[in-house]
Each structure stands twice: as structure tokens, then as C-alpha cells.
Enzyme design. Structure first.
Site, PDB file in Angstrom:
ATOM      1  N   ILE A  12      14.249 -36.618   8.287  1.00  0.00           N
ATOM      2  CA  ILE A  12      14.724 -37.939   8.733  1.00  0.00           C
ATOM      3  C   ILE A  12      14.737 -38.889   7.536  1.00  0.00           C
ATOM      4  O   ILE A  12      13.735 -38.986   6.808  1.00  0.00           O
ATOM      5  CB  ILE A  12      13.820 -38.468   9.878  1.00  0.00           C
ATOM      6  N   THR A  18      13.721 -43.718   0.442  1.00  0.00           N
ATOM      7  CA  THR A  18      13.798 -43.165  -0.917  1.00  0.00           C
ATOM      8  C   THR A  18      14.741 -41.951  -0.925  1.00  0.00           C
ATOM      9  O   THR A  18      15.100 -41.447   0.144  1.00  0.00           O
ATOM     10  CB  THR A  18      12.392 -42.702  -1.386  1.00  0.00           C
ATOM     11  N   HIS A  44      14.014 -39.043  -1.359  1.00  0.00           N
ATOM     12  CA  HIS A  44      13.259 -37.857  -0.953  1.00  0.00           C
ATOM     13  C   HIS A  44      14.063 -37.013   0.041  1.00  0.00           C
ATOM     14  O   HIS A  44      14.145 -35.787  -0.078  1.00  0.00           O
ATOM     15  CB  HIS A  44      11.966 -38.342  -0.291  1.00  0.00           C
TER      16      HIS A  44
HETATM   17  N1  INI Z   1       9.542 -32.634   5.544  1.00  0.00           N
HETATM   18  C1  INI Z   1      10.315 -32.519   6.650  1.00  0.00           C
HETATM   19  O1  INI Z   1      10.396 -31.433   7.235  1.00  0.00           O
HETATM   20  N2  INI Z   1      10.971 -33.620   7.116  1.00  0.00           N
HETATM   21  C2  INI Z   1      10.909 -34.829   6.494  1.00  0.00           C
HETATM   22  O2  INI Z   1      11.539 -35.791   6.994  1.00  0.00           O
HETATM   23  C3  INI Z   1      10.100 -34.961   5.341  1.00  0.00           C
HETATM   24  N3  INI Z   1       9.990 -36.237   4.678  1.00  0.00           N
HETATM   25  O3  INI Z   1      10.640 -37.192   5.084  1.00  0.00           O
HETATM   26  O4  INI Z   1       9.259 -36.384   3.681  1.00  0.00           O
HETATM   27  C4  INI Z   1       9.405 -33.810   4.876  1.00  0.00           C
HETATM   28  N4  INI Z   1       8.617 -33.875   3.779  1.00  0.00           N
HETATM   29  C5  INI Z   1       7.685 -32.823   3.421  1.00  0.00           C
HETATM   30  C6  INI Z   1       8.329 -31.691   2.614  1.00  0.00           C
HETATM   31  O5  INI Z   1       9.192 -30.904   3.413  1.00  0.00           O
HETATM   32  C7  INI Z   1       7.264 -30.768   2.023  1.00  0.00           C
HETATM   33  O6  INI Z   1       6.519 -30.205   3.065  1.00  0.00           O
HETATM   34  C8  INI Z   1       6.316 -31.468   1.049  1.00  0.00           C
HETATM   35  O7  INI Z   1       7.033 -32.167   0.065  1.00  0.00           O
HETATM   36  C9  INI Z   1       5.387 -30.439   0.355  1.00  0.00           C
HETATM   37  O8  INI Z   1       6.130 -29.518  -0.443  1.00  0.00           O
END
Ligand code: INI
Length: 178
Positions: free
Chosen positions: A82, A86, A88
Site C-alpha cells: 500500500i 516515500t 518504498h
Molecule cells: N511489505 C508489504 O508486504 N507491504 C507493504 O505495504 C510494505 N510497506 O509499505 O513497507 C512492506 N514492507 C516490508 C517489506 O516487504 C519487507 O518485508 C521489509 O523491507 C524487510 O525486507
């Protein structure tokens, strides 16, 4: 209950599911409707194996590892990314989608992209809702469709498919001396 030929075929299928824990309120719904979809189409509970990973970023490695065992006819990936404030979001979507596509090509096994990528939580919630978009149920159906497609293609290499129906028109078969 009398099973259709398709359900009878699905009963023997082994399906792996990789579901992200991140955004659990959404991914939990995707998982339950995916399981319901597989069961509706005749896949046995004992033949479904679920692993949970931290987030969508971790899905490709787990899906590839599962698919590479060759113990699964298909692997279904479920997650919800979602958008925040940022970039990200873009990195995770890109890594998950490319990684899942590459894993399927590496393994030669259908790996289904049941990862939601939405602007808002509300959009994700309605896509996971079995009464609305039902993306979990869609992922189950796509997995079974792809198993069928790959079996059809494999059968093209032999004169008859599983049902005994020749897939190539007779004229083409003769020309190739089959
Ligand atoms: N992971 C998700 O599955 N959905 C998201 O929206 C999300 N956000 O927004 O940060 C997310 N972050 C975690 C990422 O997938 C990793 O688990 C983490 O960076 C560790 O490697």
C-alpha cells in the site's frame, strides 16, 4: 457429492501458497478466500502448503524455493503493498513483481501474482473482500487455469492429451508424420 471431471483432476493437485504477513488484515483475507477457492475447485486441504513471509519483498525467494522443489503443481503468492509517502512502495512492488515472474521462469512452474498494489488501505480491503473483487479467489482460479494450460502444452508434444482427444488437427498431424 458428485465431482465434475475438473474437480476430480484438481483433487490430486499440490499447491504451495506464500503469503506475506505485512498488512495482515488484508493478506489474511486474501489467504482465506484463496483457500476457499482452491477447495471449491476440488483441491484437497492436505495438498495445500502455506508459508508466511514477513512482507511482499520476501515473497519471490520463498516462492522460487517452493517451486524449485517440483513438489507443487503451482505456487500462489499473496501480499498487499500500500502506497505511503516515500518511494518504498515502488521498490517493493518492483522487486516482488519482477522476482515472482523470474521465479516462475526459473522453475518452469506456474507462480501466481496475487499481490495487491494499491494507493490506499480502502482499495486493498475491497480487493481482498470475497464479496467484491475477491482477488484471493481469483489467484486460486488462475493457478488451476495455468496448471491446465501447461498440461495442454505438454500434451501437444504427444499424440493425445489426458482425455484422449488429439489436440492438433489431423491434417497437421499427418503432415508431420505423427
Ligand atoms: N511489505 C508489504 O508486504 N507491504 C507493504 O505495504 C510494505 N510497506 O509499505 O513497507 C512492506 N514492507 C516490508 C517489506 O516487504 C519487507 O518485508 C521489509 O523491507 C524487510 O525486507
Amino acid at each position: 457429492m458428485k465431482l465434475s471431471p475438473k474437480s476430480r483432476a484438481a483433487a490430486g493437485l499440490r499447491i504451495g501458497i506464500v503469503a506475506a504477513k505485512f498488512n495482515q488484515s488484508v493478506t489474511g483475507k486474501l489467504l482465506s478466500s484463496c483457500l476457499a477457492g482452491l477447495s471449491k475447485h476440488g483441491v484437497k486441504d492436505a495438498n495445500i502448503h502455506v508459508v508466511r513471509v514477513p512482507g511482499a519483498f520476501e515473497i519471490p525467494l520463498a516462492a522460487r524455493t517452493m517451486a524449485m522443489t517440483k513438489r507443487f503443481d503451482a505456487v500462489i503468492c499473496l501480499g498487499a503493498v500500500i502506497r505511503g509517502d516515500t518511494p518504498h512502495f515502488d521498490y517493493i512492488c518492483s522487486a516482488a513483481s519482477r522476482g515472482i515472474a523470474q521465479a516462475a521462469l526459473d522453475a518452469g512452474v506456474p507462480i501466481i501474482f496475487g499481490v495487491l498494489t494499491t494507493e490506499t488501505v480502502a482499495q486493498a480491503v475491497e480487493r481482498a473482500d470475497p464479496e467484491k473483487f475477491d482477488r484471493g479467489g481469483d489467484a486460486a482460479k488462475s493457478a488451476l487455469d495455468m496448471v491446465h494450460v501447461l498440461r495442454q502444452i505438454a500434451a501437444m508434444a504427444s499424440p493425445a492429451d489426458e482425455s484422449g482427444v488429439t489436440l492438433l488437427p489431423k491434417r497437421v498431424s499427418r503432415r508431420h508424420g505423427r
